[in-house]
Motif scaffolding. Sequence first.
Motif, PDB file in Angstrom:
ATOM      1  N   ARG A  53       3.213   5.318   7.032  1.00  0.00           N
ATOM      2  CA  ARG A  53       1.889   5.305   7.656  1.00  0.00           C
ATOM      3  C   ARG A  53       1.028   6.338   6.931  1.00  0.00           C
ATOM      4  NH1 ARG A  53       1.769   2.270  12.012  1.00  0.00           N
ATOM      5  NH2 ARG A  53      -0.068   3.280  12.906  1.00  0.00           N
ATOM      6  N   LEU A  54      -0.050   5.836   6.350  1.00  0.00           N
ATOM      7  CA  LEU A  54      -0.933   6.650   5.510  1.00  0.00           C
ATOM      8  C   LEU A  54      -2.305   6.718   6.170  1.00  0.00           C
ATOM      9  CD1 LEU A  54      -1.303   8.075   2.704  1.00  0.00           C
ATOM     10  CD2 LEU A  54      -2.043   5.859   1.834  1.00  0.00           C
ATOM     11  N   CYS A  84       1.598  -5.447   0.354  1.00  0.00           N
ATOM     12  CA  CYS A  84       2.545  -4.836   1.283  1.00  0.00           C
ATOM     13  C   CYS A  84       1.857  -4.017   2.376  1.00  0.00           C
ATOM     14  CB  CYS A  84       3.538  -3.956   0.523  1.00  0.00           C
ATOM     15  SG  CYS A  84       2.844  -2.395  -0.077  1.00  0.00           S
ATOM     16  N   VAL A  85       0.526  -3.897   2.309  1.00  0.00           N
ATOM     17  CA  VAL A  85      -0.224  -3.082   3.266  1.00  0.00           C
ATOM     18  C   VAL A  85      -0.665  -3.939   4.447  1.00  0.00           C
ATOM     19  CG1 VAL A  85      -2.279  -1.659   3.601  1.00  0.00           C
ATOM     20  CG2 VAL A  85      -1.039  -1.558   1.423  1.00  0.00           C
ATOM     21  N   ARG A  86      -0.392  -3.440   5.659  1.00  0.00           N
ATOM     22  CA  ARG A  86      -0.880  -4.106   6.872  1.00  0.00           C
ATOM     23  C   ARG A  86      -2.108  -3.348   7.373  1.00  0.00           C
ATOM     24  NH1 ARG A  86       4.201  -3.347   8.440  1.00  0.00           N
ATOM     25  NH2 ARG A  86       3.570  -2.433  10.436  1.00  0.00           N
ATOM     26  N   ARG A  94      -8.674   4.042  10.110  1.00  0.00           N
ATOM     27  CA  ARG A  94      -8.418   4.148   8.663  1.00  0.00           C
ATOM     28  C   ARG A  94      -6.958   4.505   8.354  1.00  0.00           C
ATOM     29  NH1 ARG A  94     -12.428   0.938   8.312  1.00  0.00           N
ATOM     30  NH2 ARG A  94     -14.458   1.828   7.738  1.00  0.00           N
ATOM     31  N   THR A  95      -6.050   3.920   9.151  1.00  0.00           N
ATOM     32  CA  THR A  95      -4.621   4.090   8.907  1.00  0.00           C
ATOM     33  C   THR A  95      -4.060   2.832   8.259  1.00  0.00           C
ATOM     34  OG1 THR A  95      -4.319   5.627  10.752  1.00  0.00           O
ATOM     35  CG2 THR A  95      -2.368   4.426  10.000  1.00  0.00           C
ATOM     36  N   LEU A  96      -3.223   3.017   7.232  1.00  0.00           N
ATOM     37  CA  LEU A  96      -2.554   1.913   6.551  1.00  0.00           C
ATOM     38  C   LEU A  96      -1.072   1.951   6.901  1.00  0.00           C
ATOM     39  CD1 LEU A  96      -4.101   2.274   2.966  1.00  0.00           C
ATOM     40  CD2 LEU A  96      -4.925   0.860   4.860  1.00  0.00           C
ATOM     41  N   ALA A  97      -0.521   0.794   7.238  1.00  0.00           N
ATOM     42  CA  ALA A  97       0.917   0.650   7.466  1.00  0.00           C
ATOM     43  C   ALA A  97       1.501  -0.040   6.236  1.00  0.00           C
ATOM     44  CB  ALA A  97       1.184  -0.159   8.728  1.00  0.00           C
ATOM     45  N   ILE A  98       2.474   0.608   5.603  1.00  0.00           N
ATOM     46  CA  ILE A  98       2.954   0.164   4.292  1.00  0.00           C
ATOM     47  C   ILE A  98       4.470  -0.016   4.327  1.00  0.00           C
ATOM     48  CG2 ILE A  98       3.074   0.748   1.838  1.00  0.00           C
ATOM     49  CD1 ILE A  98       0.722   2.763   2.478  1.00  0.00           C
TER      50      ILE A  98
END
Length: 272
Positions: A53-54, A84-86, A94-98
């Motif tokens: 989680r970015l 691959c990013v959700r 502005r959170t990326l789940a990877i």
Amino acid sequence: MFVWFQGGDKHELFVDLLERMTVLISANGSVLRADIDGAVQMKSFLTGSPEIRLGLSEDITIGKSTAPGGGIGVPLDDCNFHQCVRMEEFEKDRTLAITPPDGEFTVMRYRLAGDFRHKLPFQMLVMVEDKDAKSLEVVLKLRCDVPPEQHATNVLVRLPLPKATTSVSHNLDAGHGQATEFKSADKVQIWKLRRFPGSSEQSARFRLNLSEKGRTTRKEIGPVSLEFEVPMFLCSGMSIRYLRVIERSGRSYTPFRWVRYITHSDSYVFRI
């Protein structure tokens, strides 16, 4: 570019935020063009298939949307993401789940132009003076406008000279690992600074000896181009708020995490 070291059985995660700048500044100092091409790059040495989680800057705006609370924010003209990013939480905070694939990959690419959160990293004043019938003097005053606790590295200034230039003498400010070289075949003067502290200024004075001087000789000087790298600084204001790793069981654990911010010049030009 990454330089990776496989750390045995260590759980390690490397993230680079890279920005390349294209800047054109007129002879009177006005900015004619200022673009940034950015990327978030990642390399994972995590075991199993964890989720990363970015959290990026919350004030990112895309297109013509407005930053929360007003202000410039981080106004991206466009961006795209690795498959691959959700994106379920990106619009909210502005959170990326990877779910990272094997090897190095680019999480996100983005572009922005115009207003940036920070000043442009470099400004330059150029002065050309006639000395006598067969010489000119060029003075370059280069200012590094990154914060004072930071610095630029591997700064290279390229100054095209008149085709009648036969030799060049120079006078430099002291320090900062400076060097100069006149490339006679190309009629280019090079000025190198190994390390350039933020919020500081350096000057170089070059005396051009000419085989002849005509009415158009001065017009053959320039434009001046600049190459550099600024570690731990991004002109856009893009940042990583947090970086978490979550196992499929739902348990969060803390691997070794390495995050770098790097700004590079792509094309950074001052007209004379």
